[in-house]
Write a protein that holds these residues in place. Structure first.
Motif, PDB file in Angstrom:
ATOM      1  N   SER A 119      -0.144   1.554   1.279  1.00  0.00           N
ATOM      2  CA  SER A 119       0.775   0.954   0.302  1.00  0.00           C
ATOM      3  C   SER A 119       0.753   1.711  -1.020  1.00  0.00           C
ATOM      4  CB  SER A 119       0.407  -0.517   0.057  1.00  0.00           C
ATOM      5  OG  SER A 119       0.627  -1.291   1.209  1.00  0.00           O
ATOM      6  N   ILE A 120      -0.420   2.191  -1.407  1.00  0.00           N
ATOM      7  CA  ILE A 120      -0.528   2.962  -2.647  1.00  0.00           C
ATOM      8  C   ILE A 120       0.183   4.304  -2.496  1.00  0.00           C
ATOM      9  CG2 ILE A 120      -2.114   4.086  -4.241  1.00  0.00           C
ATOM     10  CD1 ILE A 120      -2.070   1.026  -4.441  1.00  0.00           C
ATOM     11  N   LEU A 154      -0.273   2.254 -12.700  1.00  0.00           N
ATOM     12  CA  LEU A 154      -1.452   1.388 -12.814  1.00  0.00           C
ATOM     13  C   LEU A 154      -1.055  -0.079 -12.681  1.00  0.00           C
ATOM     14  CD1 LEU A 154      -4.483   1.110 -13.394  1.00  0.00           C
ATOM     15  CD2 LEU A 154      -3.912   1.095 -15.839  1.00  0.00           C
ATOM     16  N   GLU A 155       0.004  -0.476 -13.364  1.00  0.00           N
ATOM     17  CA  GLU A 155       0.449  -1.874 -13.328  1.00  0.00           C
ATOM     18  C   GLU A 155       0.867  -2.286 -11.924  1.00  0.00           C
ATOM     19  OE1 GLU A 155       3.968  -4.708 -15.274  1.00  0.00           O
ATOM     20  OE2 GLU A 155       3.717  -2.626 -15.946  1.00  0.00           O
ATOM     21  N   LYS A 156       1.677  -1.458 -11.269  1.00  0.00           N
ATOM     22  CA  LYS A 156       2.176  -1.806  -9.940  1.00  0.00           C
ATOM     23  C   LYS A 156       1.066  -1.734  -8.893  1.00  0.00           C
ATOM     24  CE  LYS A 156       7.016  -0.599 -10.764  1.00  0.00           C
ATOM     25  NZ  LYS A 156       7.500  -1.975 -10.553  1.00  0.00           N
ATOM     26  N   ALA A 157       0.160  -0.768  -9.041  1.00  0.00           N
ATOM     27  CA  ALA A 157      -0.965  -0.664  -8.105  1.00  0.00           C
ATOM     28  C   ALA A 157      -1.880  -1.877  -8.230  1.00  0.00           C
ATOM     29  CB  ALA A 157      -1.743   0.625  -8.351  1.00  0.00           C
ATOM     30  N   ASP A 158      -2.143  -2.317  -9.451  1.00  0.00           N
ATOM     31  CA  ASP A 158      -2.977  -3.505  -9.656  1.00  0.00           C
ATOM     32  C   ASP A 158      -2.368  -4.725  -8.969  1.00  0.00           C
ATOM     33  OD1 ASP A 158      -4.964  -2.231 -11.048  1.00  0.00           O
ATOM     34  OD2 ASP A 158      -4.242  -2.823 -13.039  1.00  0.00           O
ATOM     35  N   ALA A 159      -1.036  -4.833  -9.029  1.00  0.00           N
ATOM     36  CA  ALA A 159      -0.368  -5.966  -8.382  1.00  0.00           C
ATOM     37  C   ALA A 159      -0.502  -5.892  -6.866  1.00  0.00           C
ATOM     38  CB  ALA A 159       1.108  -5.991  -8.783  1.00  0.00           C
ATOM     39  N   ILE A 160      -0.376  -4.694  -6.308  1.00  0.00           N
ATOM     40  CA  ILE A 160      -0.530  -4.518  -4.862  1.00  0.00           C
ATOM     41  C   ILE A 160      -1.955  -4.850  -4.433  1.00  0.00           C
ATOM     42  CG2 ILE A 160      -0.609  -2.775  -3.033  1.00  0.00           C
ATOM     43  CD1 ILE A 160       1.779  -1.412  -4.416  1.00  0.00           C
ATOM     44  N   ILE A 161      -2.928  -4.371  -5.202  1.00  0.00           N
ATOM     45  CA  ILE A 161      -4.338  -4.622  -4.881  1.00  0.00           C
ATOM     46  C   ILE A 161      -4.644  -6.118  -4.935  1.00  0.00           C
ATOM     47  CG2 ILE A 161      -6.704  -4.267  -5.701  1.00  0.00           C
ATOM     48  CD1 ILE A 161      -5.735  -1.444  -6.618  1.00  0.00           C
ATOM     49  N   ALA A 162      -4.098  -6.807  -5.936  1.00  0.00           N
ATOM     50  CA  ALA A 162      -4.345  -8.239  -6.076  1.00  0.00           C
ATOM     51  C   ALA A 162      -3.807  -9.029  -4.884  1.00  0.00           C
ATOM     52  CB  ALA A 162      -3.721  -8.759  -7.372  1.00  0.00           C
ATOM     53  N   ARG A 163      -2.687  -8.590  -4.319  1.00  0.00           N
ATOM     54  CA  ARG A 163      -2.080  -9.296  -3.180  1.00  0.00           C
ATOM     55  C   ARG A 163      -2.717  -8.908  -1.847  1.00  0.00           C
ATOM     56  NH1 ARG A 163       2.764  -7.547  -5.743  1.00  0.00           N
ATOM     57  NH2 ARG A 163       3.029  -5.997  -4.074  1.00  0.00           N
ATOM     58  N   ASN A 172     -12.281  -1.578  -4.488  1.00  0.00           N
ATOM     59  CA  ASN A 172     -13.005  -0.780  -5.476  1.00  0.00           C
ATOM     60  C   ASN A 172     -12.704   0.706  -5.302  1.00  0.00           C
ATOM     61  OD1 ASN A 172     -14.276  -2.936  -6.724  1.00  0.00           O
ATOM     62  ND2 ASN A 172     -16.123  -2.798  -5.484  1.00  0.00           N
ATOM     63  N   TYR A 173     -12.715   1.166  -4.057  1.00  0.00           N
ATOM     64  CA  TYR A 173     -12.471   2.585  -3.791  1.00  0.00           C
ATOM     65  C   TYR A 173     -11.054   2.985  -4.209  1.00  0.00           C
ATOM     66  CZ  TYR A 173     -13.076   7.067  -1.376  1.00  0.00           C
ATOM     67  OH  TYR A 173     -13.200   8.414  -1.099  1.00  0.00           O
ATOM     68  N   VAL A 174     -10.092   2.146  -3.865  1.00  0.00           N
ATOM     69  CA  VAL A 174      -8.701   2.441  -4.217  1.00  0.00           C
ATOM     70  C   VAL A 174      -8.508   2.413  -5.735  1.00  0.00           C
ATOM     71  CG1 VAL A 174      -6.327   1.584  -4.054  1.00  0.00           C
ATOM     72  CG2 VAL A 174      -7.764   1.700  -2.007  1.00  0.00           C
TER      73      VAL A 174
END
Length: 322
Positions: A119-120, A154-163, A172-174
């Motif tokens: 996804s990233i 960073l903002e969009k990746a954080d949202a993907i990681i949270a979901r 953590n690795y991502v």
């Protein structure tokens, strides 16, 4: 030569077997549309986890190995997969020119972790976010635009990681990989752009370069400290902060260019497992470069006596220095 290779293999096996938490882990792949003769599995964290197969479209390439931590393995140097101890992951890899289509199956955790990783990659393509800073300079992407794009990533990746349903270790690795992309752009790109394009940092419309990293807290979790990309950021952050400190005191600073200077600055700036990780990476890369290896001997002894925390790191260096 055969005797030496056998000794190195035995040494590597000893390194891997130091841990009591080893678990059998499985990676399999079916590869289609690949034009080379061999299919390669290569682990980023240890040279012992590696396998090669003769290319045969549709044939399942099966690899079982033991590990005690999250590892990242590349398939043919292009497709990254994450595996944790005990995982079982199957990957279908379809090559279509420069495009690669990947599908996952296997244990739930492994599939969720790798869907996050994919996804990233999809996000980066959607944003047209380039990983190589020199490529950005060649395309004349302005520093203010690169920094803005990095904040968006960073903002969009954080949202993907949270979901994501991925494990905390995979997240953590991502996150460490994303931090490297984003914050290296903050620190390194303005300097690189000035050097290549001749536009002074003060004229790049990015605000105060020396406050751009304010509030950033370096990562110290085990997964981040096994991510080679994150090591690059930590090293560059050390030199950035040292230069900032010198300027605030009215002095001058030159970023270190040789291994010995890098070693001393990193050792003075960091502590504990962060310092161990970075000094290990610095020494490992220098030794594997294969030139003037004797220069590493003195620093290796200092590292083992003062800074080494990880038996795994020490074992790999011991093996490389044989």
């Amino acid at each position: 030569m055969k005797t030496r290779l056998m000794f190195l293999l035995i040494s590597l096996l000893a390194v891997v077997n130091m841990s009591t938490a080893q678990q059998r882990t499985t990676l399999s792949a079916q590869v289609y549309g690949y034009q080379n003769d061999m299919v390669y599995f290569d682990c980023i964290q240890t040279p012992l986890i590696a396998k090669e197969f003769h290319t045969n479209p549709g044939e399942e390439h099966l690899y079982n190995f033991d590990c005690d931590r999250l590892v990242c393995i590349t398939i043919n140097g292009r497709t990254n997969v994450m595996l944790q101890p005990g995982d079982s992951l199957h990957v279908d890899v379809n090559y279509d020119g420069k495009n690669v289509k990947v599908e996952y199956s296997g244990s739930e955790r492994a599939v969720n972790n790798n869907r996050l990783l994919r996804s990233i990659e999809t996000l980066k393509r959607t944003l047209r976010y380039k990983s190589q800073l020199l490529g950005c300079v060649a395309l004349d992407i302005k520093p203010k635009d690169r920094i803005a794009d990095s904040r968006t990533l960073l903002e969009k990746a954080d949202a993907i990681i949270a979901r994501s349903k991925a494990s905390d270790e995979a997240k953590n690795y991502v996150k460490a990989m994303i931090d490297n992309l984003v914050y290296m752009s903050f620190i390194e790109y303005p300097v690189m752009y000035e050097s290549v394009r001749g536009l002074a940092i003060s004229e790049q419309e990015i605000g105060d370069y020396w406050s751009i990293m304010d509030g950033y807290v370096t990562r110290s979790d085990a997964e981040s400290l096994s991510c080679p990309e994150y090591a690059s950021l930590l090293m560059r952050y050390c030199f950035y902060m040292n230069e900032k400190d010198a300027k605030e005191k009215g002095g001058s600073y030159s970023m270190p260019k040789v291994m010995e200077e890098m070693y001393q600055q990193i050792a003075a700036f960091y502590s504990g497992e962060q310092r161990d990780f970075l000094l290990y990476i610095l020494l490992r890369n220098f030794i594997m470069n294969g030139q003037e290896i004797e220069r590493a001997d003195v620093l290796y002894k200092d590292y083992v006596e003062k800074y080494n925390c990880s038996a795994f790191h020490k074992g790999i260096l011991d093996m490389l220095l044989q």
